[in-house]
Design an enzyme around this catalytic site. Sequence first.
Site, PDB file in Angstrom:
ATOM      1  N   CYS A 251       0.864  -1.196   0.000  1.00 23.49           N
ATOM      2  CA  CYS A 251       0.000   0.000   0.000  1.00 23.49           C
ATOM      3  C   CYS A 251       0.890   1.232   0.000  1.00 23.49           C
ATOM      4  O   CYS A 251       0.887   2.024   0.949  1.00 23.49           O
ATOM      5  CB  CYS A 251      -0.932  -0.006   1.205  1.00 23.49           C
ATOM      6  SG  CYS A 251      -1.940  -1.497   1.369  1.00 23.49           S
ATOM      7  N   GLY A 255       4.553   7.071  -0.998  1.00 23.75           N
ATOM      8  CA  GLY A 255       5.919   6.573  -1.007  1.00 23.75           C
ATOM      9  C   GLY A 255       6.771   6.861   0.210  1.00 23.75           C
ATOM     10  O   GLY A 255       7.984   6.634   0.177  1.00 23.75           O
ATOM     11  N   GLY A 256       6.177   7.311   1.322  1.00 28.67           N
ATOM     12  CA  GLY A 256       6.979   7.638   2.498  1.00 28.67           C
ATOM     13  C   GLY A 256       7.773   6.462   3.025  1.00 28.67           C
ATOM     14  O   GLY A 256       8.992   6.561   3.246  1.00 28.67           O
ATOM     15  N   ASP A 275       0.302  -0.028  -5.456  1.00 25.90           N
ATOM     16  CA  ASP A 275      -0.896   0.641  -4.991  1.00 25.90           C
ATOM     17  C   ASP A 275      -1.999   0.334  -5.990  1.00 25.90           C
ATOM     18  O   ASP A 275      -1.718  -0.033  -7.139  1.00 25.90           O
ATOM     19  CB  ASP A 275      -0.682   2.155  -4.882  1.00 25.90           C
ATOM     20  CG  ASP A 275      -1.697   2.814  -3.959  1.00 25.90           C
ATOM     21  OD1 ASP A 275      -1.370   3.043  -2.790  1.00 25.90           O
ATOM     22  OD2 ASP A 275      -2.832   3.073  -4.411  1.00 25.90           O
ATOM     23  N   ASP A 308       0.038 -13.280 -10.544  1.00 24.85           N
ATOM     24  CA  ASP A 308       0.693 -14.578 -10.346  1.00 24.85           C
ATOM     25  C   ASP A 308       2.207 -14.472 -10.249  1.00 24.85           C
ATOM     26  O   ASP A 308       2.848 -15.246  -9.524  1.00 24.85           O
ATOM     27  CB  ASP A 308       0.320 -15.526 -11.505  1.00 24.85           C
ATOM     28  CG  ASP A 308      -1.161 -15.881 -11.505  1.00 24.85           C
ATOM     29  OD1 ASP A 308      -1.793 -15.772 -10.434  1.00 24.85           O
ATOM     30  OD2 ASP A 308      -1.680 -16.243 -12.573  1.00 24.85           O
ATOM     31  N   CYS A 373      -1.571   3.349  11.376  1.00 28.03           N
ATOM     32  CA  CYS A 373      -1.376   4.543  12.204  1.00 28.03           C
ATOM     33  C   CYS A 373      -2.656   4.760  13.012  1.00 28.03           C
ATOM     34  O   CYS A 373      -3.237   5.842  13.017  1.00 28.03           O
ATOM     35  CB  CYS A 373      -1.005   5.770  11.377  1.00 28.03           C
ATOM     36  SG  CYS A 373      -2.167   6.181  10.057  1.00 28.03           S
TER      37      CYS A 373
END
Length: 441
Positions: A251, A255-256, A275, A308, A373
């Site tokens: 996820c 990009g942090g 993503d 796959d 978070c």
Amino acid sequence: MMPAARLQATIEILDGIAQQQTAPESRRPAERVVNDYLRQRRYIGSKDRRAVTALTYDVLRHHARLSWWLRQGEGSAAAPRQQLLAYLLLCEHEDREALNRLFDGSRYAPPPLTAEEAALVGRLEAAAREAAAPPAWVANEVPEWIMPRFEAAFGAAAEKEAAALLQEAPVDLRVNTLLGSREEAQAALAEEGFVTMPTPLSPRGLRLAGRRAVRSSTAFGAGLVELQDEGSQLAALLCGARPGMAVADVCAGGGGKTLALAAEMQGKGRLLAMDMEQARLDRSAIRLKRAAAEFVERRAVKNLAAADDLHGAFDRVLVDAPCSGSGAWRRHPDARWRLTPEALEGYKTAQREVLRRAAGLVKPGGRLIYVTCSLLPEENREQAEAFLADKPNFAVRPLGEVWVETLSAPYPGDVPYLTLTPSRHGTDGFFVAVFQRGEET
């Protein structure tokens, strides 16, 4: 700006935030409303920008109490001007004469108090003298339906944890070790007048003294530092990514954590950022280039089960799951009032699904790292336990052991999972669970 002009600017911003509640299809978080307002008014100086922003967030952080007091005084909790009046009266302890001076209708100042508002001020003064103490959820600024969940998670410390979410969050930076050391980054920032100190737990972190625009620094522009809360840094470090590994960030979003993983891998191995939306991945491309992490692959994947070629391919799989964001309420005080029980159920469903599908990407002997978070038990421990019940070929790897493997500081958490909180650790709220897939026989 004169003090009264700052008040008028705050009212205008609060009005913009209030309007978002009536337009959910185009809702913007408070941070964006504030930034857009100030961006359109370049003539406002930096000192005034900081003052207006601070006052806006102070009012937002007192939303429950102000609304409760306004109801006691027969006012409107939905009226930004009344919210600010109540804040000045009850939190800043301004008297009626001071309010009349500030709301005097002069140039750039708020219009004078109406007869109705003057009467409201009198009722609020009387209510403050006579009313009983507000209930715990009001005093601690959390939705009423959330307070029992905090009590389930933290017991007697629930109110302390809720109170910590009302404090202003620090500005933390992660040093990009692809481009330099923490000492080098600290020195580079100091040359531009940015005072920092090492973060207590993350060996990659620096904490900024004060609230200066670090994005304008050469160190940031060159990719040597990134803005990232210490808790988020720790979550990425606990993945245990190393040079030569195959690592997937399922996820990835903006990009942090991908950037943090890239630095730990030192550009060696395979790092795949995934993503569901290509647009989110595209926005991370500039950050990856600035950080010298262009070796990262980016791939939009709508259905992990159908990919796959990715099954059983990774030593580490990070699931930074969609969640309520309750651990970051210090930074987004309006978000707590946007969260609904229905939205929470949606997050829980998404978490179960992404965990189940991401498990298929892990090599035998590899690890799946689940991160939120959030401070809510049904997004954290309950999801971890449900995953283990559903996937008997995975076992929990106690976080104390993982911490010793990856970090030099003493382990600050519980077992077998880690919950970071603003009250106990000074970080945003984070939950981390590490699951290890069994070796094939």
